[in-house]
Design an enzyme around this catalytic site. Structure first.
Site, PDB file in Angstrom:
ATOM      1  N   THR A   1      -2.629   2.203   0.120  1.00 55.08           N
ATOM      2  CA  THR A   1      -3.107   1.457  -1.041  1.00 55.08           C
ATOM      3  C   THR A   1      -2.013   0.572  -1.635  1.00 55.08           C
ATOM      4  O   THR A   1      -0.821   0.882  -1.522  1.00 55.08           O
ATOM      5  CB  THR A   1      -3.604   2.426  -2.135  1.00 55.08           C
ATOM      6  OG1 THR A   1      -3.891   1.725  -3.354  1.00 55.08           O
ATOM      7  CG2 THR A   1      -2.546   3.474  -2.448  1.00 55.08           C
ATOM      8  N   ASP A   2      -2.445  -0.496  -2.296  1.00 58.38           N
ATOM      9  CA  ASP A   2      -1.497  -1.358  -3.001  1.00 58.38           C
ATOM     10  C   ASP A   2      -0.816  -0.649  -4.166  1.00 58.38           C
ATOM     11  O   ASP A   2       0.255  -1.049  -4.624  1.00 58.38           O
ATOM     12  CB  ASP A   2      -2.181  -2.634  -3.497  1.00 58.38           C
ATOM     13  CG  ASP A   2      -3.385  -2.389  -4.393  1.00 58.38           C
ATOM     14  OD1 ASP A   2      -3.719  -1.222  -4.669  1.00 58.38           O
ATOM     15  OD2 ASP A   2      -4.026  -3.385  -4.802  1.00 58.38           O
ATOM     16  N   GLU A   3      -1.408   0.442  -4.632  1.00 56.07           N
ATOM     17  CA  GLU A   3      -0.889   1.100  -5.821  1.00 56.07           C
ATOM     18  C   GLU A   3       0.460   1.778  -5.595  1.00 56.07           C
ATOM     19  O   GLU A   3       1.149   2.136  -6.558  1.00 56.07           O
ATOM     20  CB  GLU A   3      -1.912   2.097  -6.362  1.00 56.07           C
ATOM     21  CG  GLU A   3      -3.198   1.419  -6.815  1.00 56.07           C
ATOM     22  CD  GLU A   3      -4.129   2.337  -7.570  1.00 56.07           C
ATOM     23  OE1 GLU A   3      -3.634   3.171  -8.365  1.00 56.07           O
ATOM     24  OE2 GLU A   3      -5.349   2.224  -7.383  1.00 56.07           O
TER      25      GLU A   3
ATOM     26  N   LYS B   1       0.003   9.055  -2.516  1.00 59.25           N
ATOM     27  CA  LYS B   1      -0.176   8.129  -1.393  1.00 59.25           C
ATOM     28  C   LYS B   1       1.176   7.622  -0.894  1.00 59.25           C
ATOM     29  O   LYS B   1       1.388   7.474   0.316  1.00 59.25           O
ATOM     30  CB  LYS B   1      -1.073   6.960  -1.800  1.00 59.25           C
ATOM     31  CG  LYS B   1      -2.538   7.326  -1.974  1.00 59.25           C
ATOM     32  CD  LYS B   1      -3.188   7.803  -0.680  1.00 59.25           C
ATOM     33  CE  LYS B   1      -3.335   6.692   0.338  1.00 59.25           C
ATOM     34  NZ  LYS B   1      -4.022   7.160   1.571  1.00 59.25           N
TER      35      LYS B   1
ATOM     36  N   TYR C   1      -1.930   9.920  -8.357  1.00 67.30           N
ATOM     37  CA  TYR C   1      -2.606   9.439  -7.154  1.00 67.30           C
ATOM     38  C   TYR C   1      -1.691   8.558  -6.315  1.00 67.30           C
ATOM     39  O   TYR C   1      -1.479   8.803  -5.120  1.00 67.30           O
ATOM     40  CB  TYR C   1      -3.873   8.661  -7.517  1.00 67.30           C
ATOM     41  CG  TYR C   1      -4.327   7.742  -6.406  1.00 67.30           C
ATOM     42  CD1 TYR C   1      -4.758   8.259  -5.189  1.00 67.30           C
ATOM     43  CD2 TYR C   1      -4.302   6.351  -6.556  1.00 67.30           C
ATOM     44  CE1 TYR C   1      -5.151   7.419  -4.145  1.00 67.30           C
ATOM     45  CE2 TYR C   1      -4.697   5.512  -5.528  1.00 67.30           C
ATOM     46  CZ  TYR C   1      -5.114   6.055  -4.333  1.00 67.30           C
ATOM     47  OH  TYR C   1      -5.496   5.221  -3.302  1.00 67.30           O
TER      48      TYR C   1
END
Length: 341
Positions: free
Chosen positions: A123-125, A151, A147
């Protein structure tokens, strides 16, 4: 079922995983698909209806399940993850088990099984807030939620296994993905469903945070491109350039559904809410991938899907989801502020 090489899709009953399975089944009909999914609240075999795939219920954090599903497989794509930031703020344990430990167990099993090509979907997060500067794949990871930290931990496990043991893996880091079959806890389906039910739309803060909305079909094409043509050991950003602030998205949904903006409610923001995510996807473009859906197309296709598939989401929002929704938004809505253009 086809007699060709086996592709294992971990997390294949989830939103992006199932859409990817549908895409690959049509694009590569000679491949044999094998889906592994734990079937948590966010997994649903109905997403795979009509897809010619072997389904195995199992947990990527279980070494026996991971070894079993990978037996004889040529390729692996891992979508399996706990993904909702708000739930990670309520209880992070499941995120650590699946996204860090589970990723390590699955990737180790893939190495032992001699899998030839692997894509780990991230993910970009993991980059944290971009503040207007587009992230490139080699930038430092600065996750800001349980979260995104989980990741990032999974990404680092994957890269370590590649560096240490030569695991033949690539990583994709996708933007906020939207489309049909996404669980109602996510922003676009939540706002769409609430609007259809004439319920208030809880917008964090003033809706100023910006996100890139990537259609799930574009995301699926990107992952397949990396599986087939990506350079082993390399990370690829998947971005559409459809950056809009959350309030703009909500207003566009209401306009599409012909619902009044008086349904918008500004509610207390969540802790550590990232301001924006912007990524440079030029490395992926070098593989020949470009997004096919602009913002309007991606959003309208998504909203229309929920209009046409009430039979899928109505049972979800009337079940366990109601308890989650009340925990997350009940008090916030009780002290909310109406939107005034």
């Amino acid at each position: 079922m086809a007699d060709g090489p086996i592709l294992v899709i971990a997390g294949g009953a989830g939103f992006i995983g199932a859409n990817f399975a549908r895409y690959v089944a049509a694009a590569r009909p000679e491949w044999r698909l094998r889906v592994l999914d734990k079937l948590t609240y966010a997994g649903d075999r109905a997403r795979l209806a009509g897809v010619d795939a072997e389904f195995i219920a199992g947990d990527i954090a279980d070494p026996e399940a991971a070894a079993s599903v990978l037996a004889g497989a040529r390729w692996l794509v891992n979508f399996a993850a706990e993904t909702h930031v708000d739930r990670s703020l309520q209880d992070a344990q499941a995120f650590l088990r699946t996204n860090v430990t589970g990723t390590f167990v699955l990737m180790s099993a893939a190495g032992d099984a001699g899998v030839e090509r692997i894509v780990h979907v991230s993910t970009d997060e993991v980059y944290g807030e971009s503040h207007g500067q587009a992230f490139r794949e080699d930038d430092l990871l600065r996750p800001r939620s349980p979260y995104s930290a989980s990741k990032a931990g999974g990404d680092l496990q994957v890269l370590a296994l590649h560096a240490t043991y030569g695991l033949p893996v690539c990583i994709t880091r996708g933007a906020n993905t939207i489309g049909g079959w996404q669980h109602p806890e996510k922003a676009v389906p939540l706002f769409t469903i609430n609007a259809l039910l004439d319920k208030p739309l809880p917008v964090y803060g003033r809706g100023e945070q910006r996100r890139d909305r990537l259609h799930v079909d574009d995301h699926s094409r990107a992952v397949l491109s990396v599986l087939e043509r990506g350079e082993v050991g390399t990370v690829y950003n998947v971005a559409a350039g459809n950056n809009r602030d959350n309030l703009t998205v909500v207003r566009a949904i209401l306009e599409r559904l012909d619902r009044p903006e008086s349904l918008i409610r500004f509610v207390e923001d969540r802790p550590g809410h990232d301001w924006d995510y912007i990524m440079d996807a030029s490395r992926l473009a070098g593989l020949g991938w470009q997004p096919e859906h602009d913002f309007e197309s991606a959003l309208n296709l998504t909203v229309d899907w929920y209009v046409e598939h009430r039979d899928w989401w109505e049972p979800i929002v009337s079940g366990e989801f109601r308890r989650y929704y009340d925990r997350q938004y009940g008090q916030r809505l009780a002290t909310s502020e109406a939107y005034r253009p």
